[in-house]
Write an enzyme that holds these catalytic residues in place. Structure first.
Site, PDB file in Angstrom:
ATOM      1  N   ASP A  18       0.830  -1.208   0.000  1.00  0.00           N
ATOM      2  CA  ASP A  18       0.000   0.000   0.000  1.00  0.00           C
ATOM      3  C   ASP A  18       0.868   1.263   0.000  1.00  0.00           C
ATOM      4  OD1 ASP A  18      -2.291   1.483   0.018  1.00  0.00           O
ATOM      5  OD2 ASP A  18      -2.729   1.195   2.146  1.00  0.00           O
ATOM      6  N   ARG A  22       0.011   7.551  -2.924  1.00  0.00           N
ATOM      7  CA  ARG A  22       0.544   8.678  -2.130  1.00  0.00           C
ATOM      8  C   ARG A  22       1.980   8.996  -2.516  1.00  0.00           C
ATOM      9  NH1 ARG A  22      -0.849   6.182   3.403  1.00  0.00           N
ATOM     10  NH2 ARG A  22      -1.443   4.455   2.043  1.00  0.00           N
ATOM     11  N   TRP A  23       2.759   7.953  -2.791  1.00  0.00           N
ATOM     12  CA  TRP A  23       4.162   8.149  -3.200  1.00  0.00           C
ATOM     13  C   TRP A  23       4.205   9.016  -4.463  1.00  0.00           C
ATOM     14  CZ3 TRP A  23       7.192   7.313  -7.447  1.00  0.00           C
ATOM     15  CH2 TRP A  23       8.586   7.308  -7.252  1.00  0.00           C
ATOM     16  N   HIS A  35       2.535   3.077  -9.003  1.00  0.00           N
ATOM     17  CA  HIS A  35       2.441   1.620  -9.180  1.00  0.00           C
ATOM     18  C   HIS A  35       3.669   1.091  -9.927  1.00  0.00           C
ATOM     19  CE1 HIS A  35      -1.476   1.791  -7.475  1.00  0.00           C
ATOM     20  NE2 HIS A  35      -2.055   2.386  -8.497  1.00  0.00           N
ATOM     21  N   LEU A 129      12.196 -19.624  -4.767  1.00  0.00           N
ATOM     22  CA  LEU A 129      11.153 -18.817  -4.124  1.00  0.00           C
ATOM     23  C   LEU A 129       9.860 -18.972  -4.921  1.00  0.00           C
ATOM     24  CD1 LEU A 129      10.647 -16.282  -1.995  1.00  0.00           C
ATOM     25  CD2 LEU A 129      10.570 -14.997  -4.114  1.00  0.00           C
ATOM     26  N   ARG A 179       1.900  -5.002   6.053  1.00  0.00           N
ATOM     27  CA  ARG A 179       1.148  -4.000   5.284  1.00  0.00           C
ATOM     28  C   ARG A 179       1.908  -2.685   5.371  1.00  0.00           C
ATOM     29  NH1 ARG A 179      -5.047  -2.783   4.192  1.00  0.00           N
ATOM     30  NH2 ARG A 179      -4.719  -0.902   2.973  1.00  0.00           N
ATOM     31  N   ARG A 185      -5.429  -2.324   8.435  1.00  0.00           N
ATOM     32  CA  ARG A 185      -6.560  -3.200   8.115  1.00  0.00           C
ATOM     33  C   ARG A 185      -6.130  -4.271   7.111  1.00  0.00           C
ATOM     34  NH1 ARG A 185      -8.428   2.031   6.449  1.00  0.00           N
ATOM     35  NH2 ARG A 185      -7.712   2.403   4.333  1.00  0.00           N
ATOM     36  N   ILE A 186      -7.015  -5.282   6.947  1.00  0.00           N
ATOM     37  CA  ILE A 186      -6.683  -6.436   6.104  1.00  0.00           C
ATOM     38  C   ILE A 186      -7.217  -6.270   4.666  1.00  0.00           C
ATOM     39  CG2 ILE A 186      -8.676  -7.786   6.960  1.00  0.00           C
ATOM     40  CD1 ILE A 186      -5.381  -9.491   6.439  1.00  0.00           C
ATOM     41  N   GLU A 198       1.312 -13.624  11.958  1.00  0.00           N
ATOM     42  CA  GLU A 198       1.735 -12.420  12.690  1.00  0.00           C
ATOM     43  C   GLU A 198       1.637 -11.223  11.748  1.00  0.00           C
ATOM     44  OE1 GLU A 198       2.561 -12.311  15.905  1.00  0.00           O
ATOM     45  OE2 GLU A 198       2.226 -14.474  16.073  1.00  0.00           O
TER      46      GLU A 198
END
Ligand code: FPP
Length: 240
Positions: A18, A22-23, A35, A129, A179, A185-186, A198
């Protein structure tokens, strides 16, 4: 750099990336530029995870609700996915990254679906990975599609049957969810899979999230006591 404890690093890290908008806005750039920078940050995060021995990275790239953003941003994100495939897949192939696209991909154009399937196929033998890119994904969609699958197979709807039908059934549940962007929030991400995950919230905007920020999140994780419903005494004395 935060001190890394000797406890094992999380094997599966999930990220809500997230703060791209704003960036960009802070720099008087269009949101899509944020993005684009987010893809660079993702590529850096993939490398940092490989270097630290993380086995699975799952990222939220486009949610079921992101279709409601301005048309220009939605098409910008679609284009970015296609461009990223061309730019990043060869590097991922060389670095041992296996790609999976997770979500309701049927809503994407046939051309995009073919591109995603080709990227998955061309990295299918890689083992360093697993990178799960959640695209047109929602936690509620995932639970509903799993329930539909189990119901239509005629099996009883048990936790185990649902678990096997979820979109991330090929990997263990995330140990750590990060996050960025300061929100707590999720947002309909991995609702089923994060029962004992966690959580770590970082104020950094995703394009600024670097290897040092990842180390800090891992260090915080390593200092947590995961009890999975048991008592602290049971965990420390290893009594079942
Ligand atoms: C949330 O930031 C981010 C997204 C909705 C998109 C995340 C996508 C990337 C990081 C690029 C990788 C994507 C592809 C296509 C491979 P936001 O836009 O909500 O930021 P804000 O809260 O600052 O507005």
């Amino acid at each position: 750099m935060a001190k890394l404890e000797t406890k094992a690093v999380p094997q599966h890290i999930a990220v809500v990336m997230d703060g791209n908008g704003r960036w960009a806005t802070k720099r008087f750039l269009p949101r899509v530029a944020g993005h684009k920078q987010g893809v660079t940050s993702l590529s850096r995060c993939v490398q940092a995870c490989i270097d630290r021995g993380v086995a699975v990275l799952t990222v939220f790239a486009f949610s079921s609700e992101n279709w409601n953003r301005p048309q220009e941003e939605v098409s910008g994100l679609m284009e970015l996915l296609v461009l990223s495939l061309a730019g990043e897949v060869p590097r991922m192939k060389a670095n041992g990254v296996r790609l999976h696209f997770i979500g309701d991909l049927k809503r994407l154009s046939t051309k995009m679906q073919t591109g995603l399937a080709n990227a998955e196929a061309s990295t299918a033998d890689n083992t360093r990975l697993i990178l799960n890119v959640c695209f047109n994904y929602g936690g509620r969609w995932d639970i509903a599609q799993a329930a539909q699958k189990v119901a239509s197979s005629g099996q009883p709807i048990t936790e185990m049957a649902l678990d096997r039908a979820m979109a991330l059934a090929h990997v263990p549940d995330p140990d750590l969810l990060i996050r960025t962007g300061g929100e707590l929030r999720i947002s309909n991400f991995l609702l089923w899979q994060t029962a004992y995950t966690e959580f770590h919230f970082s104020d950094k905007l995703w394009p600024d999230f670097d290897a040092a920020a990842l180390d800090e999140a891992i260090a915080v994780f390593c200092n947590r006591e995961r009890r999975f419903g048991k008592t602290s005494e049971q965990i420390t004395s290893k009594v079942a």
